[in-house]
Design a protein around this motif. Structure first.
Motif, short mmCIF file in Angstrom:
data_model
loop_
_atom_site.label_atom_id
_atom_site.label_comp_id
_atom_site.label_asym_id
_atom_site.label_seq_id
_atom_site.Cartn_x
_atom_site.Cartn_y
_atom_site.Cartn_z
N ARG A 249 52.46 43.49 29.25
CA ARG A 249 51.38 45.07 28.07
C ARG A 249 49.95 44.91 29.34
O ARG A 249 49.41 46.12 28.74
N ASP A 250 49.37 43.86 29.26
CA ASP A 250 48.04 43.74 29.16
C ASP A 250 47.93 44.76 31.31
O ASP A 250 46.97 45.45 31.13
N MET A 251 48.76 44.01 31.70
CA MET A 251 48.74 44.95 33.09
C MET A 251 49.13 46.32 32.88
O MET A 251 48.45 47.11 33.76
N ARG A 252 49.61 47.20 31.64
CA ARG A 252 49.78 48.49 31.61
C ARG A 252 48.39 49.24 31.51
O ARG A 252 48.48 50.18 31.62
N GLY A 253 47.30 48.54 30.58
CA GLY A 253 46.35 48.81 30.91
C GLY A 253 45.50 49.08 32.74
O GLY A 253 44.51 49.96 32.33
N LYS A 254 46.23 48.03 33.31
CA LYS A 254 45.42 48.69 34.66
C LYS A 254 47.01 49.29 35.58
O LYS A 254 47.45 48.33 36.01
N PRO A 255 47.35 50.60 35.23
CA PRO A 255 48.41 51.18 35.98
C PRO A 255 48.33 51.02 37.46
O PRO A 255 49.59 50.58 38.55
N LEU A 256 47.54 51.20 38.01
CA LEU A 256 46.97 50.84 39.92
C LEU A 256 47.20 49.62 40.26
O LEU A 256 47.58 48.99 41.50
N THR A 257 47.04 48.46 39.03
CA THR A 257 47.41 46.93 39.58
C THR A 257 48.81 47.18 39.17
O THR A 257 49.93 46.30 40.79
N LEU A 258 49.54 47.38 38.19
CA LEU A 258 51.02 47.30 38.23
C LEU A 258 51.67 48.48 38.99
O LEU A 258 52.69 47.91 40.10
N SER A 259 51.12 49.78 39.95
CA SER A 259 51.52 50.34 41.06
C SER A 259 51.69 49.35 42.19
O SER A 259 52.87 49.34 43.25
N PHE A 260 50.59 48.20 42.73
CA PHE A 260 50.69 47.61 43.71
C PHE A 260 51.77 46.63 43.93
O PHE A 260 52.50 46.13 44.49
N LEU A 370 44.32 41.11 48.49
CA LEU A 370 44.49 42.46 48.38
C LEU A 370 44.61 42.23 46.85
O LEU A 370 44.01 42.76 45.88
N PHE A 371 45.58 41.66 46.60
CA PHE A 371 46.33 42.02 44.57
C PHE A 371 45.10 41.31 44.38
O PHE A 371 44.84 40.71 43.46
N SER A 372 44.73 39.71 44.76
CA SER A 372 43.39 39.38 44.67
C SER A 372 42.20 40.23 43.80
O SER A 372 41.93 39.60 42.86
N HIS A 373 42.39 40.86 44.40
CA HIS A 373 40.81 42.54 44.37
C HIS A 373 41.36 42.93 43.04
O HIS A 373 40.20 43.80 41.99
N LEU A 374 42.77 43.00 42.38
CA LEU A 374 43.19 43.44 41.57
C LEU A 374 43.15 43.20 40.19
O LEU A 374 44.04 43.49 39.16
N VAL A 375 42.73 41.72 39.88
CA VAL A 375 42.93 41.03 39.12
C VAL A 375 41.69 40.70 38.32
O VAL A 375 40.92 40.52 38.87
N LEU A 430 53.26 51.93 48.30
CA LEU A 430 51.44 51.28 48.28
C LEU A 430 50.97 51.50 49.43
O LEU A 430 49.22 51.92 48.74
N ALA A 431 51.16 53.40 49.92
CA ALA A 431 50.50 54.12 51.01
C ALA A 431 49.67 54.70 49.58
O ALA A 431 48.72 55.45 50.01
N ARG A 432 50.47 54.96 48.37
CA ARG A 432 50.04 55.88 46.60
C ARG A 432 48.62 55.11 46.52
O ARG A 432 49.06 55.47 45.04
N VAL A 433 49.22 54.36 46.03
CA VAL A 433 47.62 53.29 45.49
C VAL A 433 46.37 53.34 46.26
O VAL A 433 46.00 53.04 47.38
N PRO A 434 45.42 54.20 45.62
CA PRO A 434 43.96 54.06 46.09
C PRO A 434 43.70 52.64 45.73
O PRO A 434 42.89 52.53 44.08
N VAL A 435 43.39 51.74 46.20
CA VAL A 435 43.04 50.86 46.41
C VAL A 435 41.36 50.59 45.49
O VAL A 435 41.05 49.56 44.99
N ARG A 436 40.65 50.53 45.74
CA ARG A 436 38.75 50.94 45.95
C ARG A 436 39.32 51.44 44.34
O ARG A 436 38.14 50.84 44.16
N GLN A 437 39.64 52.57 44.11
CA GLN A 437 40.08 52.97 42.37
C GLN A 437 40.76 51.70 41.36
O GLN A 437 40.01 51.37 40.49
N ALA A 438 41.49 51.27 42.24
CA ALA A 438 42.68 50.39 41.45
C ALA A 438 41.18 48.54 41.77
O ALA A 438 40.95 47.68 40.42
N ILE A 439 40.98 48.34 42.14
CA ILE A 439 39.16 47.78 41.86
C ILE A 439 38.42 47.61 41.24
O ILE A 439 38.49 47.12 40.60
N ARG A 440 38.42 49.09 41.17
CA ARG A 440 37.41 49.29 40.01
C ARG A 440 37.76 49.38 38.72
O ARG A 440 36.55 48.67 37.39
N ASP A 441 39.02 49.95 38.26
CA ASP A 441 38.97 49.35 36.89
C ASP A 441 40.11 47.88 37.31
O ASP A 441 39.79 47.98 35.58
#
Length: 450
Positions: A249-260, A370-375, A430-441
């Motif tokens: 549920r908490d990760m649903r607030g970070k949809p790009l993290t879930l996408s990765f 890479l995942f560590s940046h999205l946490v 993976l190509a569809r995940v905007p990782v910079r935006q995911a890190i900011r989120d």
């Protein structure tokens, strides 16, 4: 505060960070021997032989009164350990984040697992139930310990260092696995020279992995520090599935993290299936002997060290995401080449093993960094419990596809090439995940190159 004082403090902090990083590497060095020598090489065939010794005239054993084919007992034990891990990992992750005391939890998981592995020395005769129990405990323990171990990465490495640090950790693990596997193989193949039976040699190899695991765990426990950050007071860990649901549920607030995480789940399923089914492909389709397959496993371990370090350097130049995408292309090419391997030609199988080794370590290491940046900060262990479950608890689609393809076509070549789908789909996701935006989120600083 003077400039010299600031520089001295920065130097002291850098030195302490390097000390922690070196301690962190040593846990991979400690526990990877279990995965290599115990799970990959020795325990499956040996536990199966013990179960067959205890089987009835129809080839069944009866744990808890349930009839099970002796040849399936090892696989079922692994499945039970995965189910147990799914319940325990979220609880351990949430407890570590809530209290900030990861090190005692890491110690508990490591030494329970090491003790269970060392206890495999007593797995002889018809003690298949003891073997199954020790496997379940050890496998669940290593899964929990890896959640806690991985969650240290954002704490011991700033964003610009994580790819390199994660890659070195994997390299340490593969180096230890190679070193101990060489020693194990010497003992196993020359057991008569050492005055022990083949069964005793296997039990020594199993137990030595537990001793190694426990001994080298002392280094990270000495060097790593407990996290001084905590989640809000009053937050409590819930029972297994409830805690996992809360994390999701908490990760649903970070949809790009879930996408990765979804992309990782798909392509990692392919990676894990190749690792687990390559020996079957080699023995059944290519007609290769056991000694050839063991040498191929060793070759994968040795080359994975250089592969992890080399891909870490590529990530510094091209970014982690591009490097992972490149590795998925390499996986696809490797499987395509594997489809055309001639039977009875070990040299070409070794070439295939070399290709797997060169991309294996880097794919896993860079995915972790890479995942560590999205946490989000303060939720490292909780999020890494979900990451670890996608690694260990969800890798069943690949073996299912492999088995169904063989069942429908009768060809292991068709089965191995079917796994290309996981790398192609994983690449697209993976190509569809905007990782910079995911890190900011996630509220984290964005590295210059990611």
């Amino acid at each position: 505060m003077g400039t010299d004082t600031v520089r001295a403090q920065a130097a002291d902090e850098a030195a302490e960070r390097r000390r922690e990083q070196h301690g962190w590497y040593m846990y991979d060095w400690a526990c990877s021997v279990y995965s290599t020598s115990v799970l990959t090489v020795f325990l499956g065939p040996y536990l199966t032989s013990v179960a067959k010794a205890a089987a009835d005239a129809d080839g069944f054993v009866h744990p808890l009164g349930i009839p099970i084919r002796a040849g399936s007992f090892f696989a079922y034990s692994v499945s039970v350990s995965v189910i147990l891990s799914i319940f325990v990992m979220p609880i351990a992750g949430a407890a570590a984040d809530r209290t900030g005391r990861k090190k005692p939890l890491l110690a508990a998981a490591a030494y329970v697992g090491a003790a269970a592995t060392t206890g495999m020395f007593f797995l002889d005769g018809d003690r298949y139930l003891l073997g199954g129990l020790l496997l379940i405990v050890a496998n669940a323990s290593v899964a929990v310990s890896m959640v806690l171990y991985n969650s240290y990465l954002p704490e011991i490495a700033p964003p610009e260092e994580r790819d390199a640090v994660s890659s070195r950790g994997w390299a340490f693990g593969y180096a230890a696995g190679s070193l101990v596997l060489v020693a194990n193989l010497i003992l196993f193949t020359a057991h008569d020279t050492f005055g022990v039976s083949e069964s005793t040699a296997v039990r020594i190899c199993l137990a030595s992995a537990g001793v190694w695991w426990g001994a080298f765990t002392l280094v990270p426990l000495k060097r790593l520090r407990d996290d001084r950050r905590k989640t809000p007071a009053g937050t409590a860990s819930a029972p297994g599935w409830r805690q996992l649901a809360a994390t999701v549920r908490d990760m649903r607030g970070k949809p790009l993290t879930l996408s990765f995480l979804l992309a990782y789940l798909v392509y990692n399923d392919g990676i894990q299936t190749v690792i687990s089914q390559a020996s079957i492909y080699g023995s059944e389709e290519l007609g290769l002997g056991q000694s050839t397959l063991i040498v191929a496993v060793l070759l994968v371990q040795v080359l994975a060290v250089g592969g992890a370090l080399g891909m870490g350097r590529l990530a510094r130049r091209y970014g982690a995401k591009r490097t992972i995408l490149g590795s998925l292309v390499a996986w696809t090419v490797t499987l395509g080449a594997g489809y055309f391997l001639p039977a009875g030609a070990p040299v070409w199988f070794f070439v295939l093993a070399a290709g797997i080794g060169l991309v294996l370590g880097g794919s896993q290491a860079l995915s972790r960094s890479l995942f560590s940046h999205l946490v989000p900060s303060g939720k490292e262990a909780e999020y890494f419990s979900a990451y670890e479950m996608s690694d260990r608890g969800m890798s069943w689609l690949g073996p299912l596809l492999f088995g169904l393809t063989y069942q429908l076509t009768g060809s292991y070549r068709d089965a191995i090439i079917s796994l290309v789908a996981f790398f192609v789909i994983g690449f697209v996701l993976l190509a569809r995940v905007p990782v910079r935006q995911a890190i900011r989120d996630a509220g984290n600083p964005v590295p210059d190159r990611i």
